[in-house]
Design a protein around this motif. Structure first.
Motif, mmCIF file in Angstrom:
data_model
loop_
_atom_site.group_PDB
_atom_site.id
_atom_site.type_symbol
_atom_site.label_atom_id
_atom_site.label_comp_id
_atom_site.label_asym_id
_atom_site.label_seq_id
_atom_site.Cartn_x
_atom_site.Cartn_y
_atom_site.Cartn_z
ATOM 1 N N ASN A 1 0.814 -1.218 0.000
ATOM 2 C CA ASN A 1 0.000 0.000 0.000
ATOM 3 C C ASN A 1 0.850 1.272 0.000
ATOM 4 O O ASN A 1 0.452 2.288 0.552
ATOM 5 N N GLU B 1 1.439 3.284 -2.432
ATOM 6 C CA GLU B 1 0.745 4.331 -3.182
ATOM 7 C C GLU B 1 -0.334 4.983 -2.319
ATOM 8 O O GLU B 1 -0.510 6.212 -2.330
ATOM 9 N N GLU B 2 -1.053 4.174 -1.547
ATOM 10 C CA GLU B 2 -2.094 4.717 -0.672
ATOM 11 C C GLU B 2 -1.490 5.646 0.367
ATOM 12 O O GLU B 2 -2.020 6.735 0.627
ATOM 13 N N GLY C 1 -0.513 9.001 -0.823
ATOM 14 C CA GLY C 1 -1.667 9.894 -0.779
ATOM 15 C C GLY C 1 -1.870 10.477 0.604
ATOM 16 O O GLY C 1 -2.163 11.665 0.758
ATOM 17 N N HIS C 2 -1.699 9.648 1.647
ATOM 18 C CA HIS C 2 -1.814 10.148 3.019
ATOM 19 C C HIS C 2 -0.744 11.195 3.307
ATOM 20 O O HIS C 2 -0.998 12.171 4.008
ATOM 21 N N GLY D 1 -2.596 14.432 -4.866
ATOM 22 C CA GLY D 1 -3.233 13.239 -4.318
ATOM 23 C C GLY D 1 -4.456 12.837 -5.123
ATOM 24 O O GLY D 1 -4.697 11.637 -5.349
ATOM 25 N N ASP E 1 -6.794 9.408 -4.861
ATOM 26 C CA ASP E 1 -6.789 9.207 -3.409
ATOM 27 C C ASP E 1 -8.042 9.839 -2.806
ATOM 28 O O ASP E 1 -8.281 11.049 -2.969
ATOM 29 N N SER F 1 -7.734 12.915 -0.429
ATOM 30 C CA SER F 1 -7.317 14.119 -1.168
ATOM 31 C C SER F 1 -8.520 14.787 -1.831
ATOM 32 O O SER F 1 -8.632 16.023 -1.830
#
Length: 426
Positions: free
Chosen positions: A231, A233-234, A237-238, A263, A268, A271
């Motif tokens: 994760n 990529e996730e 985004g965070h 994001g 995401d 975002s």
């Protein structure tokens, strides 16, 4: 050749000696029982240190862990095994937990590794068992889960370390002494390029007031190329969400929007939600971003959509009132207003069903204005279970049965802001 030890003159006929089990000092056998008993006590400095670590006063019976009461329900272990997450059989898992409990309060890494070898388990098994226990409401099971997480973190399990530090951040308990090793492990993970660890470490720096260090950490995490970490990529985004929010806090609204848009380009959900908060109340962009965020299951976004349609309905009603002053009413405006309130109810129901208290109170007001007092009061009762909304719910109850007048739904939008903590959703 060494001569045998000579007994003291006060014991001329005694030549047999015994060795103290603690200090290895040899004493004549006649006085060894007495001296050995005294020598088994630890040194005064050690006794004082141990006494300082013990809780003051009598330990309540509720704080003494009973392993049989702390074990997880068998059905949860069977479910975890059936899903493929649990490596060992449920019976072996229960035996594993009993053996783990027998290791004592703070087992060493070597003993933990030996236990895992015996059961052919890994450090992730400890973390998984902790997650199973956390799902229970029993205090002793949650206490055992916490203990398992610390042991898994000592065995260098990244998931356990991240969960411990994230929970400490959420509850503002980072100064606990037992978190020293997990924090060191978290720093090691961040240096190795673990994006999630970098985001958590950045949040820790921000909580300590080091905004410069936090900005640098979030930027590095966001700019990191996709890696083999799960994760990644996730969590990039965070990192962008955290970066944008910190820039916005420092007054850089354009920089915040740029981070949120990056994001959003990664698709995401958080975002999209943050971008919606930067748009004007009545803009179409706000509606689009909220719709995209709600599609990711973000409850606050569903609430935001409900409030968007409530404000849209109010605009249509205001326009209708102005037209009626000049000419006969427009059926088109009435239809648009009806459609808006129907859409508002749908989205508010989504977020209210998910347990979002502001949506429950707003939906109760909408239903009461429509004359559906019973259903509206049902949602108000659910909202009353949230202690933070006790005063607002009490005020609504007092005004519920007033003879005339409806609730002003536009004021309900001020009961919550479009902000959320992305780490709490991780």
């Amino acid at each position: 050749m060494l001569k045998p030890p000579v007994a003291p003159k006060c014991f001329p006929k005694l030549y047999r000696f015994q060795r103290c089990p603690r200090t290895s000092t040899r004493y004549p056998s006649c006085i060894a029982p007495k001296l050995a008993h005294a020598s088994t006590k630890a040194a005064p400095a050690i006794r004082r240190a141990e006494a300082a670590q013990r809780p003051k006063g009598r330990v309540p019976a509720s704080r003494v862990m009973n392993i049989e009461e702390a074990l997880p329900p068998r059905i949860l272990l069977e479910s975890a095994r059936a899903s493929g997450a649990l490596q060992i059989q449920p019976d072996d898992a229960l035996l594993f937990l009993r053996q783990y409990f027998a290791l004592g309060h703070d087992p060493t890494v070597a003993r933990l590794q030996k236990l895992c070898e015996v059961f052919n388990a890994s450090n992730t098994t400890l973390t998984l068992l902790a997650r199973v226990l956390i799902r229970s409401s029993a205090i002793q099971q949650k206490a055992l889960a916490q203990k398992l997480l610390f042991s898994a973190s000592a065995l260098s399990d990244p998931a356990a370390t991240k969960r411990l530090v994230s929970e400490a951040l959420r509850t503002s308990q980072l100064d606990r002494p037992e978190l020293v090793r997990p924090l060191q492990h978290l720093s090691t993970l961040a240096l190795a390029g673990d994006v999630e660890a970098m985001v958590i470490l950045g949040r820790r720096l921000e909580s300590q007031g080091d905004d410069t260090g936090a900005l640098e950490m979030f930027t590095n995490a966001a700019d990191l190329a996709p890696s083999k970490h799960i994760n990644s990529e996730e969590f990039r985004g965070h990192a962008l969400v955290a970066l944008g929010r910190l820039r916005e806090k420092k007054g850089d609204r354009e920089g915040a929007a740029e981070a949120f848009k990056r994001g959003a380009d990664m698709n995401d959900g958080p975002s999209y939600f943050e971008l919606a908060a930067l748009q004007s109340e009545h803009s179409m962009e706000r509606q689009v971003y909220l719709l995209k965020a709600a599609s990711f299951g973000i409850t606050e976004a569903a609430h935001g959509l409900g409030m968007y349609y409530i404000r849209q309905r109010q605009r249509f009603l205001d326009q209708l009132e102005e037209k009626e002053k000049r000419e006969r009413g427009s059926s088109d405006l009435r239809s648009l207003a009806s459609t808006s309130i129907a859409m508002a109810k749908e989205w508010l129901t989504v977020s209210a069903t998910a347990g979002f208290t502001p949506s429950q109170t707003t939906l109760a007001m909408v239903l009461r204005n429509e004359g559906n007092h019973e259903e509206g009061m049902g949602w108000l009762d659910q909202a009353g279970r949230d202690p933070t909304f006790a005063e607002a719910v009490s005020t609504l109850r007092e005004q519920w049965h007033r003879p005339s007048g409806n609730f002003d739904l536009t004021e309900a939008s001020e009961m919550t802001s479009l902000r959320r903590d992305v780490l709490s959703q991780a």
